[in-house]
Scaffold this motif. Sequence first.
Motif, PDB file in Angstrom:
ATOM      1  N   THR A 270     -50.280 -75.239 -14.162  1.00 39.92           N
ATOM      2  CA  THR A 270     -49.913 -75.339 -15.566  1.00 39.92           C
ATOM      3  C   THR A 270     -48.778 -76.351 -15.684  1.00 39.92           C
ATOM      4  N   ASP A 271     -48.474 -76.762 -16.898  1.00 38.28           N
ATOM      5  CA  ASP A 271     -47.350 -77.680 -17.102  1.00 38.28           C
ATOM      6  C   ASP A 271     -46.046 -77.039 -16.638  1.00 38.28           C
ATOM      7  N   ALA A 272     -45.856 -75.754 -16.982  1.00 39.53           N
ATOM      8  CA  ALA A 272     -44.632 -75.065 -16.571  1.00 39.53           C
ATOM      9  C   ALA A 272     -44.552 -74.958 -15.054  1.00 39.53           C
ATOM     10  N   GLY A 273     -45.711 -74.713 -14.407  1.00 42.68           N
ATOM     11  CA  GLY A 273     -45.719 -74.626 -12.953  1.00 42.68           C
ATOM     12  C   GLY A 273     -45.371 -75.945 -12.287  1.00 42.68           C
ATOM     13  N   ARG A 274     -45.858 -77.063 -12.825  1.00 39.94           N
ATOM     14  CA  ARG A 274     -45.541 -78.378 -12.256  1.00 39.94           C
ATOM     15  C   ARG A 274     -44.062 -78.716 -12.443  1.00 39.94           C
ATOM     16  N   GLN A 278     -41.358 -79.526  -9.479  1.00 36.76           N
ATOM     17  CA  GLN A 278     -40.557 -80.751  -9.442  1.00 36.76           C
ATOM     18  C   GLN A 278     -39.064 -80.437  -9.354  1.00 36.76           C
ATOM     19  N   ASP A 279     -38.616 -79.418 -10.093  1.00 36.62           N
ATOM     20  CA  ASP A 279     -37.203 -79.036 -10.040  1.00 36.62           C
ATOM     21  C   ASP A 279     -36.824 -78.528  -8.652  1.00 36.62           C
ATOM     22  N   LEU A 280     -37.660 -77.691  -8.068  1.00 37.50           N
ATOM     23  CA  LEU A 280     -37.349 -77.134  -6.752  1.00 37.50           C
ATOM     24  C   LEU A 280     -37.315 -78.223  -5.681  1.00 37.50           C
ATOM     25  N   LEU A 403     -45.979 -67.582 -27.553  1.00 37.24           N
ATOM     26  CA  LEU A 403     -45.149 -66.674 -26.767  1.00 37.24           C
ATOM     27  C   LEU A 403     -44.373 -67.424 -25.694  1.00 37.24           C
ATOM     28  N   THR A 404     -44.990 -68.420 -25.090  1.00 40.86           N
ATOM     29  CA  THR A 404     -44.305 -69.220 -24.082  1.00 40.86           C
ATOM     30  C   THR A 404     -43.142 -69.981 -24.702  1.00 40.86           C
ATOM     31  N   ASP A 417     -45.500 -67.358 -17.452  1.00 38.93           N
ATOM     32  CA  ASP A 417     -46.149 -67.160 -18.747  1.00 38.93           C
ATOM     33  C   ASP A 417     -47.514 -67.823 -18.818  1.00 38.93           C
ATOM     34  N   SER A 418     -47.522 -69.113 -18.667  1.00 36.24           N
ATOM     35  CA  SER A 418     -48.750 -69.878 -18.870  1.00 36.24           C
ATOM     36  C   SER A 418     -49.645 -69.741 -17.654  1.00 36.24           C
TER      37      SER A 418
END
Length: 809
Positions: A270-274, A278-280, A403-404, A417-418
């Motif tokens: 998902t976008d949130a997962g990517r 990237q942050d990690l 909700l996200t 969430d997503s």
Amino acid sequence: MSKALLSRSRSRFRVRVVAAVIGLVATFIAAPAAADPSAVPPGAVVGSGDTPTIQTQGVYEYEDHSALLHVPMPTQADLDKIAKDPAAQKDGTWQHMYAAWGRYLQTQPGWDVWREIYAKVVYGDEKALDNTPEPTADELAGVGPVTDASGKATYPWRSESYMLARWKEFKAYASQWPAWRAQYVNIKNNKSKGGPTNGKYGFEPAYKKQAIAADPVLSQGEWKYGEQLSPELKAQLKSKLHKVNRPLDATDLTKLKMILELKSGNSIDTDAGREQLQDLIQIAKATGCRLYYVFAKMPDDKSRAMIQEEAKAAGIQVPIVYWPALAQPVMPDNWGGQQPPEEGTGGVSAPASPDPKGGPAGGGAPLTAPGQVSAVGPLADAIATAPNSDGEAVTQGVANQWLTAQDASAGVDDSADSQPDLGGVDFSTLQLRYVSDTYHNGSGVQYAFKADALPADAQSFGGQASAQLASDSFFTWLELSPDKFWVNLNPDEPDRIIDSQFGRTDAGRVLLQADLQMKKTVAKLIHPDTPAGKQFWDAMQGDSPCLQMRNWIVPDTATVRDNGDELYILDTPLRVETESDYVKAAGVGADCGQQDPATTRHNEQVYKTTVLPRVQDAVNHAPEYADLRRVYASRVAAEWFRQRSAIKHTAYSDLIGKGDISRWQSRVPWTPRQVFDQYVQSYKNGEFTVTHTTTEGNTVYTNTYVYGGVDFSRINQDRVSAAAFTKDHPDMAGAVAGALYKPDQAGRDMWFGGLTSSKPPVEAFAKPAPATSNPWFYPLAALPLAGWLVAGAWLLHRRRTRPADRSAA
């Protein structure tokens, strides 16, 4: 002199022996402290070639919000009351869900958002309808079904009328509530399954306790759980991160130099997962740490590719670790002391339950009998997230986006969430195809369902209804005796339609409706305006060809592989039987009794050779008989347990033949008499009346064409050998084993598994703590060796000193 020298030599020997023993003991005691910076978290590194045979590594609990799926839509008075309730501030409570619904109604996403998600669900392309303007009120008022060639009113798939009808449906708030509620529950369950590492429930605290703390190397680390970056690192990385205040699951930035991101699911696609990945990666590079992704389920191909792609772009390695874990749901106790209201009980005025804790009741999950506990597996996840229709899929997508966004604006980590839409599964074909009667620290069952695969981008619908029907039917086949498993649609026998108990179940409904559907199938096949129908009538004999045949469906021989404790259901064909049937009821059908017997026999043979095979093919393959095939597969599995229970106690022995169907009564309102009346109406009025006029010479002929049970009491099985099973179904055993942890595909078949247990899975699958985790292990392990060394040294000393003592004497 020789005596003095000997004495000094003995003293040195003793010192060396004692020093060696002390050094050896010290080595054992100090062993755990030798932390290896290159240590890998417990589990198997995916893609390294060392992935072990799939087996449970851990079991964790999570707060199950599925009870909220039965909470009715609140009234405005409910919303006004909930707004003042402190419990509404607690994420995941039913009061919070009501408050969130109230906010949703005030800020509901409009046409642009709905259109994009609708295009993604229906067309597979979220940009496909970008140029379609929002319809006006007048346009919506004129939306209605169209009549197709057969005279049926419908909305053609992908047509403009279909799209506008769905939009009109969406704008009615009441129609949105079930799908919105389901998405709220999905998101809260996803978060709870992960769980904060410092919390009580979820995969993260389970991995912390069962894997990290139990590992002899990792347990020596200086771990921090669920904490954010230090202010210094935040300032350093602020411009490089999507979210600076992101909590980190497990980190040791000083000693072992490791960052662990823990995932209870199998996807981060998902976008949130990517963005989180990237942050990690940025944090790992800045701190010089090794980043690992640890999954409780085998990660899907897209997620693995994403991790490898981002890691390669950043110039580092991000190993993916698989630690197979099972989830056990427990009911939350965070509902402000009030149990959620139930449908039909009047909203928030419902009486409170005195004890909201404890696992879900027996029968709530597939194949879970009373007294058993279910572990959450791929089937439960699939049916929980799959919508029942494309309309629900669109509404769930809209709700998910809203909700996200709410979580993101509140500063909550939205990585759970997503969730990607489950696509590529034809749930209409879902059937129970594997069961095992196991005794893993208590009686239980492992099972697997099979469904046909669809293209990966195809939306999946209806998983919950299909799984419920298969499971409810399984228990119906166990509870009732086989002599009740028949239905009878005969106009002459209105009082012998179905057994009274069987008639209160969905299995009985399916059999009775299949009997009615078979009449409609025959009518379609012999319609004189179709090529096949014309061929049939042309082959008939007699001045006024007449034929009355009774058809009924029976099980053909099922092919299974039974290896003792496991049953693989390989094939479950159905057969259609037929015989002449002269109905006596007044006004029903035609009377063929006056027809010449030879002509009747000829016409019967024509029917058996031209029509009957096609009816049987439809029963075994047509979508309108999918439910019949589904309940039959469950019948085969239930019969295996019935026969097995006759010689030994099984997980379902206490249910067999008891006749109690109270937990598995029909989920669909129906009565046998309604189906019978439809059948008689069809017989009296005919499925069609067609008149054809032809001219032969000077004569005009007018031809008028008029057309107007299932028995599962016995089944036969063909049990294949181990060699034949391996040869003809080489991938099935592996797919079934893997399906307990993730959806598994073998050819064009998708497999979804699960298990039940008489004990909570956290007890049934609990692993004893390794001996090395006990601080006394190393000293005690060293004692036998130390004793052996001391004894050996003493014996050696004795042997060396005896000659010297004798010579001195």
